[in-house]
Motif scaffolding. Structure first.
Motif, short mmCIF file in Angstrom:
data_model
loop_
_atom_site.label_atom_id
_atom_site.label_comp_id
_atom_site.label_asym_id
_atom_site.label_seq_id
_atom_site.Cartn_x
_atom_site.Cartn_y
_atom_site.Cartn_z
N TRP A 185 80.18 4.65 40.18
CA TRP A 185 78.99 5.30 40.72
C TRP A 185 79.29 5.96 42.06
CZ3 TRP A 185 74.27 6.42 38.76
CH2 TRP A 185 74.00 5.89 37.50
N ALA A 186 80.16 5.34 42.86
CA ALA A 186 80.52 5.96 44.14
C ALA A 186 81.24 7.28 43.90
CB ALA A 186 81.39 5.00 44.95
N ILE A 187 82.17 7.28 42.93
CA ILE A 187 82.91 8.52 42.63
C ILE A 187 81.95 9.58 42.12
CG2 ILE A 187 84.63 9.55 41.11
CD1 ILE A 187 86.11 6.88 41.22
N MET A 188 81.03 9.17 41.22
CA MET A 188 80.07 10.13 40.69
C MET A 188 79.22 10.72 41.81
SD MET A 188 79.18 8.09 37.23
CE MET A 188 77.44 8.27 37.31
N ALA A 189 78.76 9.86 42.71
CA ALA A 189 77.93 10.34 43.82
C ALA A 189 78.73 11.30 44.68
CB ALA A 189 77.43 9.17 44.65
N ALA A 190 80.01 10.93 44.97
CA ALA A 190 80.84 11.79 45.82
C ALA A 190 81.05 13.14 45.16
CB ALA A 190 82.18 11.11 46.09
N LEU A 198 77.63 15.14 45.13
CA LEU A 198 77.29 15.60 46.48
C LEU A 198 78.28 16.67 46.94
CD1 LEU A 198 76.17 12.41 48.41
CD2 LEU A 198 74.80 14.35 47.66
N GLY A 199 79.58 16.42 46.68
CA GLY A 199 80.58 17.41 47.07
C GLY A 199 80.34 18.75 46.40
N GLY A 200 80.04 18.70 45.09
CA GLY A 200 79.76 19.94 44.36
C GLY A 200 78.55 20.66 44.92
N ARG A 201 77.48 19.88 45.23
CA ARG A 201 76.27 20.45 45.81
C ARG A 201 76.57 21.15 47.14
NH1 ARG A 201 72.76 22.06 43.43
NH2 ARG A 201 70.92 21.04 42.57
N VAL A 202 77.28 20.42 48.02
CA VAL A 202 77.54 20.97 49.35
C VAL A 202 78.42 22.21 49.27
CG1 VAL A 202 78.74 20.48 51.52
CG2 VAL A 202 77.20 18.78 50.54
N LEU A 203 79.44 22.15 48.38
CA LEU A 203 80.40 23.25 48.34
C LEU A 203 79.79 24.50 47.72
CD1 LEU A 203 83.57 21.28 47.34
CD2 LEU A 203 83.28 22.63 49.39
N THR A 204 78.83 24.33 46.80
CA THR A 204 78.27 25.52 46.15
C THR A 204 76.97 25.97 46.82
OG1 THR A 204 77.18 24.05 44.58
CG2 THR A 204 79.27 25.00 43.90
N ARG A 205 76.67 25.43 48.01
CA ARG A 205 75.40 25.77 48.64
C ARG A 205 75.38 27.22 49.11
NH1 ARG A 205 74.03 21.57 53.06
NH2 ARG A 205 75.73 22.77 53.92
N ASN A 206 76.43 27.60 49.85
CA ASN A 206 76.46 28.98 50.35
C ASN A 206 77.61 29.72 49.68
OD1 ASN A 206 74.48 28.24 52.27
ND2 ASN A 206 76.11 27.34 53.52
N LEU A 207 77.41 30.12 48.43
CA LEU A 207 78.45 30.90 47.76
C LEU A 207 78.28 32.36 48.16
CD1 LEU A 207 78.56 29.44 44.16
CD2 LEU A 207 80.07 29.00 46.06
N SER A 208 79.42 33.04 48.39
CA SER A 208 79.35 34.45 48.74
C SER A 208 80.38 35.21 47.91
CB SER A 208 79.63 34.65 50.24
OG SER A 208 80.90 34.13 50.55
N LEU A 209 80.16 36.50 47.80
CA LEU A 209 81.08 37.32 47.01
C LEU A 209 82.44 37.40 47.65
CD1 LEU A 209 79.25 40.40 45.48
CD2 LEU A 209 80.62 38.68 44.33
N VAL A 210 82.45 37.47 48.98
CA VAL A 210 83.73 37.41 49.70
C VAL A 210 83.92 35.96 50.11
CG1 VAL A 210 85.06 38.28 51.64
CG2 VAL A 210 83.34 39.73 50.56
N PRO A 211 84.79 35.22 49.39
CA PRO A 211 84.83 33.78 49.59
C PRO A 211 85.44 33.36 50.91
CG PRO A 211 86.51 34.45 48.05
CD PRO A 211 85.73 35.67 48.37
#
Lengths: 84, 236
Positions: free
Chosen positions: B26-31, B34-47
């Motif tokens: 469950w800790a890995i799943m949460a990490a 959450l990691g996926g959420r945080v990383l895909t929050r501000n996606l831009s065309l110029v990465p």
């Protein structure tokens, strides 16, 4: 220690030791063949090594099965539960 | 020495015993979530740098799916990518002191193998229909029906035993050497374990792809556009 436990320990060791021989020979042959193929055609190295990895995993499974049998004999022996 | 086939119960939630692998899972799943959420929050065309790094991971998964399954990766990216990422993180989770990889216990691997078993049916039915899926059992000839049926069960079992055996044996060997030789001696073996963990995660994902592709693309011609790219690539 009764005879059943002794036999279980010896056969667990036998299962791992003899079960490792076949996969070891097989993996050696597979890697040798893959090296040969890569040396002949370096441009297809990525495809060959991907297939090699999958093949090695398949071969390795045989040894892992023996390991699991050995662990079952050592830690979850069904025969020892029969005799108190 | 503790048996690798049993796991330690940490606490009870009502009548349900909660073991260490469940907590770590469950800790890995949460990490991961959450990691996926945080990383895909501000996606831009110029990465940005981070986005480019993680786009590289997605791109690698895509190209592996394309090369192995010979189909467009769209429908399979989520499943295969999650499978690989979860097993990879789980196999390396012992880098955190006190944590034992959940994949070193039979239950987690059984759940993962069951997921693959269901995914093969699910993707198969979605791609070729119920009739087409059942027809793959009669491939290449109806004589093979019992064997194909048996194979679909045994390969799931071997998927489970392979992952369990590899990860568990790594943990087990380190435990034995630590008790025999002492501190700092098992470090080379731990480095080897990192390699094994990565390779096993990769192999698990590849085999899941191969199983799904066996149902999805049995008897279908390979489109020319999906032929493997000629550019030399290295393995991840």
């Amino acid at each position: 220690m009764n005879w059943l436990a002794l036999a279980s320990i010896v056969s667990a060791a036998m299962a791992v030791s003899f079960g490792a021989i076949g996969p070891a020979l097989g993996e050696g042959r597979a890697v040798a063949a893959a090296m040969d193929a890569i040396a002949r055609q370096p441009e297809s190295a990525s495809t060959i090594s991907r297939t090699l990895f999958v093949g090695l995993a398949m071969i390795e499974t045989m040894a892992i099965y023996c390991l699991v049998i050995a662990l079952l004999l050592l830690f979850a022996n069904p025969l020892l539960k029969l005799t108190p | 020495m503790n048996s690798p086939l049993t796991s330690v119960t940490l606490f009870h939630v009502g009548p349900v015993p909660v073991t260490l692998p469940v907590v770590v899972t469950w800790a890995i799943m949460a990490a991961l979530v959450l990691g996926g959420r945080v990383l895909t929050r501000n996606l831009s065309l110029v990465p940005s740098r981070t986005q480019a790094a993680f786009e590289l991971v997605v791109d690698t998964v895509d190209s592996q799916i394309r090369d192995t399954m010979r189909v467009e990766p769209g429908p399979y990216r989520a499943f295969i990518g999650t499978l690989f990422t979860f097993i990879f993180v789980a196999n390396w989770s012992w880098l955190v002191p006190g944590v034992e990889p959940p994949t070193a216990h039979l239950e987690t691997d059984a759940a993962l193998a069951l997921l693959v078993f269901i995914a093969v049916i699910w993707f198969g039915i979605r791609a070729v229909g119920v009739k087409g899926y059942l027809a793959t059992f009669a491939y290449p000839s109806p004589i093979m029906i019992p064997l194909n049926f048996l194979e679909s069960l045994t390969r799931t079992f071997s998927l489970l035993v392979r992952l369990f055996g590899n990860v568990m044996s790594g943990v087990f060997v380190i435990g034995i050497i630590l008790s025999l030789a002492g501190l700092l001696v098992p470090i080379p073996l731990m480095a080897l374990d990192l390699l094994t963990g990565a390779v096993q995660a990769y192999i698990f994902a590849i085999l899941a792809m191969v199983f799904i592709a066996g149902v999805v693309s049995d008897g279908r011609p390979v489109p020319a556009t999906l032929a493997p790219s000629p550019s030399p690539r290295t393995l991840p």
